[in-house]
Scaffold this motif. Structure first.
Motif, PDB file in Angstrom:
ATOM      1  N   LEU A 181       0.838  -1.208   0.000  1.00  0.00           N
ATOM      2  CA  LEU A 181       0.000   0.000   0.000  1.00  0.00           C
ATOM      3  C   LEU A 181       0.865   1.247   0.000  1.00  0.00           C
ATOM      4  CD1 LEU A 181      -2.810   1.278   0.090  1.00  0.00           C
ATOM      5  CD2 LEU A 181      -2.647   1.203   2.591  1.00  0.00           C
ATOM      6  N   ARG A 182       1.953   1.240   0.755  1.00  0.00           N
ATOM      7  CA  ARG A 182       2.833   2.405   0.798  1.00  0.00           C
ATOM      8  C   ARG A 182       3.502   2.642  -0.560  1.00  0.00           C
ATOM      9  NH1 ARG A 182       6.870   2.235   5.351  1.00  0.00           N
ATOM     10  NH2 ARG A 182       6.949   4.458   4.953  1.00  0.00           N
ATOM     11  N   ILE A 183       3.869   1.563  -1.259  1.00  0.00           N
ATOM     12  CA  ILE A 183       4.455   1.707  -2.595  1.00  0.00           C
ATOM     13  C   ILE A 183       3.408   2.260  -3.558  1.00  0.00           C
ATOM     14  CG2 ILE A 183       5.370   0.446  -4.584  1.00  0.00           C
ATOM     15  CD1 ILE A 183       6.744  -1.439  -2.502  1.00  0.00           C
ATOM     16  N   LEU A 184       2.206   1.673  -3.552  1.00  0.00           N
ATOM     17  CA  LEU A 184       1.135   2.161  -4.422  1.00  0.00           C
ATOM     18  C   LEU A 184       0.848   3.630  -4.136  1.00  0.00           C
ATOM     19  CD1 LEU A 184      -1.363  -0.859  -4.329  1.00  0.00           C
ATOM     20  CD2 LEU A 184       0.221  -0.254  -6.176  1.00  0.00           C
ATOM     21  N   ASP A 185       0.839   3.991  -2.865  1.00  0.00           N
ATOM     22  CA  ASP A 185       0.576   5.372  -2.480  1.00  0.00           C
ATOM     23  C   ASP A 185       1.681   6.297  -2.986  1.00  0.00           C
ATOM     24  OD1 ASP A 185      -1.046   7.316  -0.880  1.00  0.00           O
ATOM     25  OD2 ASP A 185       0.872   7.522   0.165  1.00  0.00           O
ATOM     26  N   SER A 186       2.935   5.875  -2.856  1.00  0.00           N
ATOM     27  CA  SER A 186       4.053   6.701  -3.343  1.00  0.00           C
ATOM     28  C   SER A 186       3.942   6.943  -4.843  1.00  0.00           C
ATOM     29  CB  SER A 186       5.394   6.018  -3.042  1.00  0.00           C
ATOM     30  OG  SER A 186       5.639   5.994  -1.662  1.00  0.00           O
ATOM     31  N   ASP A 188       8.114  -6.323  -7.649  1.00  0.00           N
ATOM     32  CA  ASP A 188       7.975  -7.515  -8.492  1.00  0.00           C
ATOM     33  C   ASP A 188       6.611  -8.159  -8.282  1.00  0.00           C
ATOM     34  OD1 ASP A 188      10.555  -7.173  -9.477  1.00  0.00           O
ATOM     35  OD2 ASP A 188      11.437  -8.748  -8.205  1.00  0.00           O
ATOM     36  N   LYS A 189       6.200  -8.288  -7.022  1.00  0.00           N
ATOM     37  CA  LYS A 189       4.885  -8.875  -6.700  1.00  0.00           C
ATOM     38  C   LYS A 189       3.759  -8.010  -7.259  1.00  0.00           C
ATOM     39  CE  LYS A 189       1.407  -9.380  -3.357  1.00  0.00           C
ATOM     40  NZ  LYS A 189       0.489  -8.361  -2.958  1.00  0.00           N
ATOM     41  N   LEU A 190       3.883  -6.701  -7.081  1.00  0.00           N
ATOM     42  CA  LEU A 190       2.849  -5.788  -7.580  1.00  0.00           C
ATOM     43  C   LEU A 190       2.782  -5.815  -9.106  1.00  0.00           C
ATOM     44  CD1 LEU A 190       3.465  -2.816  -5.124  1.00  0.00           C
ATOM     45  CD2 LEU A 190       1.454  -4.322  -5.172  1.00  0.00           C
ATOM     46  N   PHE A 234      -0.579  -4.543 -10.989  1.00  0.00           N
ATOM     47  CA  PHE A 234      -0.848  -3.250 -10.380  1.00  0.00           C
ATOM     48  C   PHE A 234       0.180  -2.177 -10.749  1.00  0.00           C
ATOM     49  CE2 PHE A 234      -2.677  -5.941  -6.718  1.00  0.00           C
ATOM     50  CZ  PHE A 234      -3.854  -6.123  -7.404  1.00  0.00           C
ATOM     51  N   VAL A 235       1.384  -2.611 -11.083  1.00  0.00           N
ATOM     52  CA  VAL A 235       2.482  -1.696 -11.397  1.00  0.00           C
ATOM     53  C   VAL A 235       3.136  -2.158 -12.685  1.00  0.00           C
ATOM     54  CG1 VAL A 235       4.774  -0.897 -10.634  1.00  0.00           C
ATOM     55  CG2 VAL A 235       2.943  -1.161  -8.964  1.00  0.00           C
ATOM     56  N   GLN A 236       3.590  -1.210 -13.474  1.00  0.00           N
ATOM     57  CA  GLN A 236       4.363  -1.575 -14.659  1.00  0.00           C
ATOM     58  C   GLN A 236       5.676  -0.805 -14.673  1.00  0.00           C
ATOM     59  OE1 GLN A 236       1.932  -0.788 -18.062  1.00  0.00           O
ATOM     60  NE2 GLN A 236       2.356   1.396 -18.078  1.00  0.00           N
ATOM     61  N   ARG A 237       6.671  -1.465 -15.200  1.00  0.00           N
ATOM     62  CA  ARG A 237       7.989  -0.844 -15.365  1.00  0.00           C
ATOM     63  C   ARG A 237       8.122  -0.427 -16.817  1.00  0.00           C
ATOM     64  NH1 ARG A 237       9.629  -5.341 -11.665  1.00  0.00           N
ATOM     65  NH2 ARG A 237      10.786  -4.404  -9.941  1.00  0.00           N
ATOM     66  N   ARG A 238       8.747   0.705 -17.034  1.00  0.00           N
ATOM     67  CA  ARG A 238       9.023   1.127 -18.412  1.00  0.00           C
ATOM     68  C   ARG A 238      10.370   1.842 -18.428  1.00  0.00           C
ATOM     69  NH1 ARG A 238       7.971   6.459 -18.535  1.00  0.00           N
ATOM     70  NH2 ARG A 238       6.506   7.246 -17.017  1.00  0.00           N
ATOM     71  N   ARG A 239      11.080   1.612 -19.481  1.00  0.00           N
ATOM     72  CA  ARG A 239      12.402   2.236 -19.625  1.00  0.00           C
ATOM     73  C   ARG A 239      12.239   3.666 -20.110  1.00  0.00           C
ATOM     74  NH1 ARG A 239      16.461  -0.776 -18.144  1.00  0.00           N
ATOM     75  NH2 ARG A 239      16.217  -3.008 -18.307  1.00  0.00           N
ATOM     76  N   LEU A 250       8.524   3.572 -12.842  1.00  0.00           N
ATOM     77  CA  LEU A 250       7.374   2.806 -12.372  1.00  0.00           C
ATOM     78  C   LEU A 250       6.118   3.631 -12.530  1.00  0.00           C
ATOM     79  CD1 LEU A 250       8.879   1.592  -8.980  1.00  0.00           C
ATOM     80  CD2 LEU A 250       8.746   0.278 -11.106  1.00  0.00           C
ATOM     81  N   GLN A 251       5.025   2.948 -12.811  1.00  0.00           N
ATOM     82  CA  GLN A 251       3.746   3.642 -12.819  1.00  0.00           C
ATOM     83  C   GLN A 251       2.645   2.654 -12.491  1.00  0.00           C
ATOM     84  OE1 GLN A 251       3.844   4.954 -17.028  1.00  0.00           O
ATOM     85  NE2 GLN A 251       1.762   4.156 -17.139  1.00  0.00           N
ATOM     86  N   LEU A 252       1.580   3.179 -11.919  1.00  0.00           N
ATOM     87  CA  LEU A 252       0.419   2.349 -11.619  1.00  0.00           C
ATOM     88  C   LEU A 252      -0.327   2.038 -12.904  1.00  0.00           C
ATOM     89  CD1 LEU A 252      -1.098   4.063  -8.456  1.00  0.00           C
ATOM     90  CD2 LEU A 252       0.268   1.994  -8.552  1.00  0.00           C
ATOM     91  N   THR A 253      -0.820   0.826 -12.998  1.00  0.00           N
ATOM     92  CA  THR A 253      -1.700   0.467 -14.106  1.00  0.00           C
ATOM     93  C   THR A 253      -3.119   0.894 -13.724  1.00  0.00           C
ATOM     94  OG1 THR A 253      -2.167  -1.696 -13.147  1.00  0.00           O
ATOM     95  CG2 THR A 253      -0.264  -1.548 -14.666  1.00  0.00           C
ATOM     96  N   ASP A 254      -4.049   0.763 -14.653  1.00  0.00           N
ATOM     97  CA  ASP A 254      -5.444   1.052 -14.318  1.00  0.00           C
ATOM     98  C   ASP A 254      -5.917   0.144 -13.186  1.00  0.00           C
ATOM     99  OD1 ASP A 254      -5.556   3.020 -16.254  1.00  0.00           O
ATOM    100  OD2 ASP A 254      -6.509   1.737 -17.758  1.00  0.00           O
ATOM    101  N   GLN A 255      -5.505  -1.112 -13.249  1.00  0.00           N
ATOM    102  CA  GLN A 255      -5.851  -2.069 -12.191  1.00  0.00           C
ATOM    103  C   GLN A 255      -5.188  -1.665 -10.865  1.00  0.00           C
ATOM    104  OE1 GLN A 255      -4.831  -6.101 -13.207  1.00  0.00           O
ATOM    105  NE2 GLN A 255      -5.779  -6.952 -11.374  1.00  0.00           N
ATOM    106  N   GLY A 256      -3.987  -1.142 -10.945  1.00  0.00           N
ATOM    107  CA  GLY A 256      -3.290  -0.668  -9.754  1.00  0.00           C
ATOM    108  C   GLY A 256      -3.995   0.520  -9.115  1.00  0.00           C
ATOM    109  N   LEU A 257      -4.447   1.446  -9.948  1.00  0.00           N
ATOM    110  CA  LEU A 257      -5.218   2.588  -9.428  1.00  0.00           C
ATOM    111  C   LEU A 257      -6.518   2.123  -8.784  1.00  0.00           C
ATOM    112  CD1 LEU A 257      -4.723   5.326 -12.170  1.00  0.00           C
ATOM    113  CD2 LEU A 257      -4.132   5.511  -9.755  1.00  0.00           C
TER     114      LEU A 257
END
Length: 151
Positions: A37-42, A70-72, A77-82, A92-99
């Motif tokens: 939750l703290r990561i998603l919030d950040s 990695d779990k997220l 819930f989270v995606q990595r992009r270069r 890092l950014q939240l996906t729609d599902q992550g939001l």
């Protein structure tokens, strides 16, 4: 006997652990941990855009943050992009599902908080509001709103 600084520290540490467990219990229904939750919030608040920034922002070991990210990511819930300009930098950014899960977790947490406060008198809420400084502004706003509803 005089209260020592270490007594105050021990008390605050105990409150911190208890609050962390309370939050963890509240978001467990979404299969999230407190760190998740703290990561998603950040990410949602924009206070961190990389794993390293998350680690610094949350004052946690980088390897622990990376494991949680990695779990997220596996959960969608989270995606990595270069970064385009510097391909070594991974953003890092939240996906729609992550939001969606973040909003659901916050709603669950807020509902549980309001339920807990519904049994607390206005005098206790006013005292609590005195301790709500700039670092806990969201709590101060919540307490203020609840005080206005109870008036």
């Amino acid at each position: 006997m005089q209260t020592h600084l270490i007594d105050a520290f021990n008390f605050l540490e105990s409150v911190n652990k208890t609050m962390g467990q309370w939050i963890e219990d509240a978001v467990a229904s979404q299969n999230l941990t407190l760190m998740d939750l703290r990561i998603l919030d950040s990410l949602a608040q924009g206070t961190a855009l990389t794993a390293e920034q998350c680690s610094q922002n949350l004052n946690a070991i980088s390897s622990k943050i990376t494991q949680r990210i990695d779990k997220l990511e596996k959960s969608g819930f989270v995606q990595r992009r270069r970064e385009k300009l510097d391909r070594r930098k991974v953003m890092l950014q939240l996906t729609d599902q992550g939001l969606e899960i973040y909003d659901l977790a916050l709603a669950t947490l807020l509902g549980r908080w309001q339920n807990s406060l519904s049994n607390v008198g206005a005098d206790v809420l006013q005292i609590t509001a005195l301790f709500a400084g700039s670092n806990v502004a969201p709590i101060a706003r919540l307490v203020k709103t609840l005080l206005q509803k109870n008036s």
